[in-house]
Write a protein that holds these residues in place. Structure first.
Motif, PDB file in Angstrom:
ATOM      1  N   VAL A   1     -25.204  -0.577 -27.146  1.00  0.00           N
ATOM      2  CA  VAL A   1     -25.828  -1.855 -27.513  1.00  0.00           C
ATOM      3  C   VAL A   1     -26.121  -2.674 -26.254  1.00  0.00           C
ATOM      4  O   VAL A   1     -27.211  -3.226 -26.082  1.00  0.00           O
ATOM      5  CB  VAL A   1     -24.924  -2.660 -28.469  1.00  0.00           C
ATOM      6  N   THR A   2     -25.137  -2.728 -25.357  1.00  0.00           N
ATOM      7  CA  THR A   2     -25.316  -3.473 -24.098  1.00  0.00           C
ATOM      8  C   THR A   2     -26.451  -2.886 -23.276  1.00  0.00           C
ATOM      9  O   THR A   2     -27.300  -3.624 -22.741  1.00  0.00           O
ATOM     10  CB  THR A   2     -24.011  -3.450 -23.280  1.00  0.00           C
ATOM     11  N   LEU A   3     -26.494  -1.555 -23.170  1.00  0.00           N
ATOM     12  CA  LEU A   3     -27.565  -0.902 -22.406  1.00  0.00           C
ATOM     13  C   LEU A   3     -28.932  -1.164 -23.038  1.00  0.00           C
ATOM     14  O   LEU A   3     -29.926  -1.374 -22.331  1.00  0.00           O
ATOM     15  CB  LEU A   3     -27.300   0.608 -22.334  1.00  0.00           C
ATOM     16  N   ALA A   4     -28.976  -1.167 -24.374  1.00  0.00           N
ATOM     17  CA  ALA A   4     -30.241  -1.415 -25.072  1.00  0.00           C
ATOM     18  C   ALA A   4     -30.787  -2.798 -24.730  1.00  0.00           C
ATOM     19  O   ALA A   4     -31.990  -2.964 -24.466  1.00  0.00           O
ATOM     20  CB  ALA A   4     -30.040  -1.276 -26.579  1.00  0.00           C
ATOM     21  N   TYR A   5     -29.899  -3.793 -24.701  1.00  0.00           N
ATOM     22  CA  TYR A   5     -30.366  -5.154 -24.389  1.00  0.00           C
ATOM     23  C   TYR A   5     -30.694  -5.315 -22.907  1.00  0.00           C
ATOM     24  O   TYR A   5     -31.577  -6.101 -22.551  1.00  0.00           O
ATOM     25  CB  TYR A   5     -29.339  -6.181 -24.851  1.00  0.00           C
ATOM     26  N   LEU A   6     -30.011  -4.577 -22.060  1.00  0.00           N
ATOM     27  CA  LEU A   6     -30.367  -4.592 -20.633  1.00  0.00           C
ATOM     28  C   LEU A   6     -31.763  -3.990 -20.427  1.00  0.00           C
ATOM     29  O   LEU A   6     -32.551  -4.494 -19.606  1.00  0.00           O
ATOM     30  CB  LEU A   6     -29.322  -3.820 -19.819  1.00  0.00           C
ATOM     31  N   ILE A   7     -32.050  -2.924 -21.175  1.00  0.00           N
ATOM     32  CA  ILE A   7     -33.379  -2.302 -21.086  1.00  0.00           C
ATOM     33  C   ILE A   7     -34.455  -3.266 -21.586  1.00  0.00           C
ATOM     34  O   ILE A   7     -35.510  -3.429 -20.960  1.00  0.00           O
ATOM     35  CB  ILE A   7     -33.417  -0.990 -21.894  1.00  0.00           C
ATOM     36  N   LEU A   8     -34.191  -3.941 -22.727  1.00  0.00           N
ATOM     37  CA  LEU A   8     -35.145  -4.913 -23.255  1.00  0.00           C
ATOM     38  C   LEU A   8     -35.364  -6.061 -22.267  1.00  0.00           C
ATOM     39  O   LEU A   8     -36.504  -6.514 -22.062  1.00  0.00           O
ATOM     40  CB  LEU A   8     -34.659  -5.468 -24.589  1.00  0.00           C
ATOM     41  N   ALA A   9     -34.266  -6.524 -21.661  1.00  0.00           N
ATOM     42  CA  ALA A   9     -34.381  -7.594 -20.667  1.00  0.00           C
ATOM     43  C   ALA A   9     -35.180  -7.117 -19.456  1.00  0.00           C
ATOM     44  O   ALA A   9     -35.999  -7.873 -18.897  1.00  0.00           O
ATOM     45  CB  ALA A   9     -32.992  -8.059 -20.235  1.00  0.00           C
ATOM     46  N   GLY A  10     -34.967  -5.858 -19.060  1.00  0.00           N
ATOM     47  CA  GLY A  10     -35.715  -5.293 -17.936  1.00  0.00           C
ATOM     48  C   GLY A  10     -37.204  -5.192 -18.244  1.00  0.00           C
ATOM     49  O   GLY A  10     -38.052  -5.509 -17.398  1.00  0.00           O
ATOM     50  N   ILE A  11     -37.530  -4.777 -19.474  1.00  0.00           N
ATOM     51  CA  ILE A  11     -38.935  -4.687 -19.887  1.00  0.00           C
ATOM     52  C   ILE A  11     -39.577  -6.075 -19.869  1.00  0.00           C
ATOM     53  O   ILE A  11     -40.707  -6.254 -19.389  1.00  0.00           O
ATOM     54  CB  ILE A  11     -39.044  -4.062 -21.287  1.00  0.00           C
ATOM     55  N   ALA A  12     -38.842  -7.066 -20.387  1.00  0.00           N
ATOM     56  CA  ALA A  12     -39.359  -8.437 -20.405  1.00  0.00           C
ATOM     57  C   ALA A  12     -39.602  -8.949 -18.984  1.00  0.00           C
ATOM     58  O   ALA A  12     -40.620  -9.599 -18.712  1.00  0.00           O
ATOM     59  CB  ALA A  12     -38.384  -9.354 -21.140  1.00  0.00           C
ATOM     60  N   TYR A  13     -38.678  -8.630 -18.078  1.00  0.00           N
ATOM     61  CA  TYR A  13     -38.823  -9.090 -16.686  1.00  0.00           C
ATOM     62  C   TYR A  13     -40.037  -8.442 -16.024  1.00  0.00           C
ATOM     63  O   TYR A  13     -40.816  -9.111 -15.317  1.00  0.00           O
ATOM     64  CB  TYR A  13     -37.550  -8.767 -15.903  1.00  0.00           C
ATOM     65  N   ILE A  14     -40.224  -7.141 -16.257  1.00  0.00           N
ATOM     66  CA  ILE A  14     -41.378  -6.437 -15.670  1.00  0.00           C
ATOM     67  C   ILE A  14     -42.689  -7.016 -16.206  1.00  0.00           C
ATOM     68  O   ILE A  14     -43.639  -7.247 -15.441  1.00  0.00           O
ATOM     69  CB  ILE A  14     -41.281  -4.925 -15.969  1.00  0.00           C
ATOM     70  N   LEU A  15     -42.733  -7.268 -17.513  1.00  0.00           N
ATOM     71  CA  LEU A  15     -43.933  -7.850 -18.104  1.00  0.00           C
ATOM     72  C   LEU A  15     -44.204  -9.239 -17.539  1.00  0.00           C
ATOM     73  O   LEU A  15     -45.358  -9.615 -17.289  1.00  0.00           O
ATOM     74  CB  LEU A  15     -43.789  -7.930 -19.630  1.00  0.00           C
ATOM     75  N   TRP A  16     -43.147  -9.998 -17.342  1.00  0.00           N
ATOM     76  CA  TRP A  16     -43.313 -11.347 -16.775  1.00  0.00           C
ATOM     77  C   TRP A  16     -43.818 -11.286 -15.337  1.00  0.00           C
ATOM     78  O   TRP A  16     -44.685 -12.065 -14.942  1.00  0.00           O
ATOM     79  CB  TRP A  16     -41.988 -12.104 -16.842  1.00  0.00           C
ATOM     80  N   ARG A  17     -43.294 -10.343 -14.559  1.00  0.00           N
ATOM     81  CA  ARG A  17     -43.748 -10.189 -13.164  1.00  0.00           C
ATOM     82  C   ARG A  17     -45.219  -9.767 -13.106  1.00  0.00           C
ATOM     83  O   ARG A  17     -45.957 -10.179 -12.208  1.00  0.00           O
ATOM     84  CB  ARG A  17     -42.884  -9.151 -12.456  1.00  0.00           C
ATOM     85  N   LYS A  18     -45.633  -8.972 -14.062  1.00  0.00           N
ATOM     86  CA  LYS A  18     -47.023  -8.489 -14.059  1.00  0.00           C
ATOM     87  C   LYS A  18     -47.999  -9.535 -14.600  1.00  0.00           C
ATOM     88  O   LYS A  18     -49.143  -9.608 -14.155  1.00  0.00           O
ATOM     89  CB  LYS A  18     -47.128  -7.201 -14.887  1.00  0.00           C
ATOM     90  N   THR A  19     -47.565 -10.321 -15.562  1.00  0.00           N
ATOM     91  CA  THR A  19     -48.479 -11.269 -16.210  1.00  0.00           C
ATOM     92  C   THR A  19     -48.373 -12.697 -15.667  1.00  0.00           C
ATOM     93  O   THR A  19     -49.306 -13.482 -15.822  1.00  0.00           O
ATOM     94  CB  THR A  19     -48.211 -11.325 -17.722  1.00  0.00           C
ATOM     95  N   HIS A  20     -47.201 -13.030 -15.071  1.00  0.00           N
ATOM     96  CA  HIS A  20     -46.933 -14.400 -14.605  1.00  0.00           C
ATOM     97  C   HIS A  20     -47.117 -15.401 -15.744  1.00  0.00           C
ATOM     98  O   HIS A  20     -47.671 -16.489 -15.561  1.00  0.00           O
ATOM     99  CB  HIS A  20     -47.842 -14.766 -13.425  1.00  0.00           C
ATOM    100  N   TYR A  21     -46.684 -15.004 -16.906  1.00  0.00           N
ATOM    101  CA  TYR A  21     -46.855 -15.847 -18.091  1.00  0.00           C
ATOM    102  C   TYR A  21     -46.059 -17.144 -17.958  1.00  0.00           C
ATOM    103  O   TYR A  21     -44.898 -17.140 -17.534  1.00  0.00           O
ATOM    104  CB  TYR A  21     -46.395 -15.086 -19.343  1.00  0.00           C
ATOM    105  N   ASN A  22     -46.690 -18.259 -18.328  1.00  0.00           N
ATOM    106  CA  ASN A  22     -46.045 -19.571 -18.280  1.00  0.00           C
ATOM    107  C   ASN A  22     -45.499 -19.914 -19.660  1.00  0.00           C
ATOM    108  O   ASN A  22     -46.251 -20.276 -20.567  1.00  0.00           O
ATOM    109  CB  ASN A  22     -47.054 -20.633 -17.819  1.00  0.00           C
ATOM    110  N   PHE A  23     -44.191 -19.791 -19.824  1.00  0.00           N
ATOM    111  CA  PHE A  23     -43.579 -20.029 -21.122  1.00  0.00           C
ATOM    112  C   PHE A  23     -43.687 -21.483 -21.570  1.00  0.00           C
ATOM    113  O   PHE A  23     -43.565 -21.777 -22.752  1.00  0.00           O
ATOM    114  CB  PHE A  23     -42.106 -19.614 -21.106  1.00  0.00           C
ATOM    115  N   ARG A  24     -43.887 -22.392 -20.643  1.00  0.00           N
ATOM    116  CA  ARG A  24     -43.950 -23.811 -21.022  1.00  0.00           C
ATOM    117  C   ARG A  24     -45.203 -24.150 -21.817  1.00  0.00           C
ATOM    118  O   ARG A  24     -45.270 -25.196 -22.460  1.00  0.00           O
ATOM    119  CB  ARG A  24     -43.884 -24.696 -19.773  1.00  0.00           C
ATOM    120  N   LYS A  25     -46.187 -23.269 -21.768  1.00  0.00           N
ATOM    121  CA  LYS A  25     -47.412 -23.553 -22.539  1.00  0.00           C
ATOM    122  C   LYS A  25     -47.276 -23.097 -23.990  1.00  0.00           C
ATOM    123  O   LYS A  25     -48.145 -23.370 -24.798  1.00  0.00           O
ATOM    124  CB  LYS A  25     -48.620 -22.853 -21.902  1.00  0.00           C
ATOM    125  N   GLU A  26     -46.173 -22.400 -24.286  1.00  0.00           N
ATOM    126  CA  GLU A  26     -45.953 -21.914 -25.650  1.00  0.00           C
ATOM    127  C   GLU A  26     -45.658 -23.079 -26.571  1.00  0.00           C
ATOM    128  O   GLU A  26     -44.797 -23.923 -26.282  1.00  0.00           O
ATOM    129  CB  GLU A  26     -44.779 -20.935 -25.671  1.00  0.00           C
TER     130      GLU A  26
END
Length: 481
Positions: free
Chosen positions: A452-477
């Protein structure tokens, strides 16, 4: 290094760090019993004051340390209160308490109750007790009861449990007006819409799932749609957004007031379950930010909302699966889904169906590890079922509301008023039944806490990679939408 530590930061990030550290402190109290004296609380308070006055990166350590102390203090305080049950484990006793939520019907036909304001021998005890009984007495939320049976150790967030209890006394509560309004309106809906569709419709509107037929309830679990009839963020968001937009033409104040009233009314009708407390808090904070023209970063809102609910009831953190599922689902929708949107479509709007697909997928991915770990099974066709049902729920809620409302004033025409909602609901129940009966609709799997811990680390890693690639601004949400 000194320049970095002296760099100014927004106070909201101090709030996020404080919230996260407070949660860790409360969690630690489950295993770490350290007495927190008054002097430590005074020191921790001074740390927070200094950090807020400086608003520098270097003061983050002060905030984290202070919050951990506060969390440990709060957790230990509740742990000491819960220890009052231990001396009664294994003994046959009388337990007095108030029913906090609708009674659930077990697979063997027993009523399963959650009791708050518990007392044993006149001594008040903290937390909730779990009780099962085969009594046919009609029990509702807010009723006070006395049960007789052998007290056992609890499970999850319950410090104590009692199986096969005998109800010796019931005091009916006639002052829970939210419950009375709910039951009164539900009766009107049931006159307008036939079963089992009416029970499903009432579940959409007010989160009442105790009256669902057993077969339909099982089918919803198999296809991964239980969340649609549990009072939570999805139900509340639909009502809040609808009411806010309805009144926005008058004034921003009226829109905020009406939407806030909807939140309070919905909570009064459904009760304050873990998922409902999260939903009400997040909706309220988002609505407040919208009114003042502010935007809250999800990484601030999530830990802040979690910290408040944990401060009010630390037992959520020590084993309430509903609380965990509520927050990780919200994180999937609020953090992962926007990143996926940005990665595939950029600034373009992907369309309503694609948006629902991505949000549903992210919520399913976020909750899947906990569901498998806790229940040992998962819904194979959950994504398909959600896509076929979720888009129609807002329309169904509106049609059901008007069918119930008009049926109150013109009961002889109830079936006619309920016909549009009935057609959609029959489609939904047919889809649910068909998918639930497909071969292999529910898979079985057992995983460890490490997985379970590894699964959430992987999800967090995917989210971080997507954020680095898109530079998405969460404050506009627009969280309020």
């Amino acid at each position: 290094m000194r320049k970095y530590l002296s760099r100014k930061i927004h106070v909201s990030w101090l709030v996020a760090w404080f919230s996260a550290a407070f949660i860790i402190g409360v969690a630690s109290a489950h295993w770490l019993r350290v007495p927190i004296h008054t002097i430590w609380i005074i020191v921790a308070t001074a740390m927070v004051i200094v950090a807020i006055s400086k608003k520098q990166t270097g003061t983050a350590l002060l905030v984290i340390t202070a919050a951990f102390i506060f969390g440990l203090w709060r957790g230990n305080l509740v742990q000491s209160q819960l220890s009052g049950y231990r001396m009664y484990y294994g003994y046959t006793i009388n337990l007095t308490g108030k029913i906090s939520e609708d009674a659930e019907i077990g697979t063997n036909g027993d009523q399963r109750l959650k009791l708050i304001d518990c007392k044993i021998n006149g001594i008040s005890l903290a937390g909730q007790a779990w009780v099962s009984t085969y009594s046919k007495t009609q029990l509702k939320r807010s009723d006070s009861i006395v049960v007789h049976g052998k007290l056992k150790t609890g499970f999850g967030s319950f410090p104590a449990s009692m199986n096969y209890a005998v109800i010796t006394s019931v005091t009916y509560n006639h002052s829970d007006y939210g419950l009375q309004i709910r039951d009164w309106f539900a009766a009107s809906v049931k006159r307008a819409i036939p079963e089992p569709q009416s029970s499903l419709a009432v579940g959409f509107l007010v989160g009442q799932h105790s009256s669902l037929p057993h077969d339909l309830d099982n089918q919803l679990k198999v296809v991964g749609l239980t969340h649609i009839i549990v009072a939570s963020g999805y139900n509340l968001t639909i009502l809040v957004v609808f009411s806010r937009r309805l009144m926005l033409g008058l004034s921003k104040f009226m829109a905020t007031f009406f939407a806030s009233s909807m939140i309070f009314g919905f909570v009064a009708i459904t009760g304050l379950s873990p998922s409902m407390s999260r939903a009400a808090l997040v909706s309220g904070l988002s609505l407040l930010a919208w009114y003042y023209g502010r935007k809250i970063h999800p990484l601030v809102l999530l830990p802040f909302a979690a910290a408040i609910t944990v401060a009010l009831n630390p037992t959520y953190l020590w084993g309430d699966i509903g609380w965990y599922l509520s927050f990780v689902s919200f994180a999937g929708v609020l953090l992962l889904a926007p990143l996926v949107h940005q990665f595939f479509w950029g600034e373009k709007q992907p369309g309503a169906l694609k948006e629902i697909f991505i949000a549903t997928l992210c919520a399913q991915l976020a909750t899947l590890p906990i569901i498998i770990f806790t229940f040992g099974h998962y819904s194979v066709y959950a994504l398909a079922a959600n896509l076929l049902v979720l888009p129609l729920i807002p329309f169904t809620m509106i049609l059901t509301f008007f069918a119930g409302l008009l049926g109150i004033f013109l009961p002889h025409f109830s079936i006619l008023f309920g016909l549009p909602a009935t057609i959609i609901l029959r489609y939904m129940t047919s889809v649910i039944s068909y998918i639930a009966n497909l071969p292999g609709a529910q898979g079985e799997l057992s995983i460890s806490a490490l997985i379970v811990t590894l699964a959430y680390l992987i999800l967090a890693g995917i989210a971080y990679i997507l954020w680095r690639k898109t530079h998405y601004n969460f404050r506009k949400e627009k969280i309020a939408d």
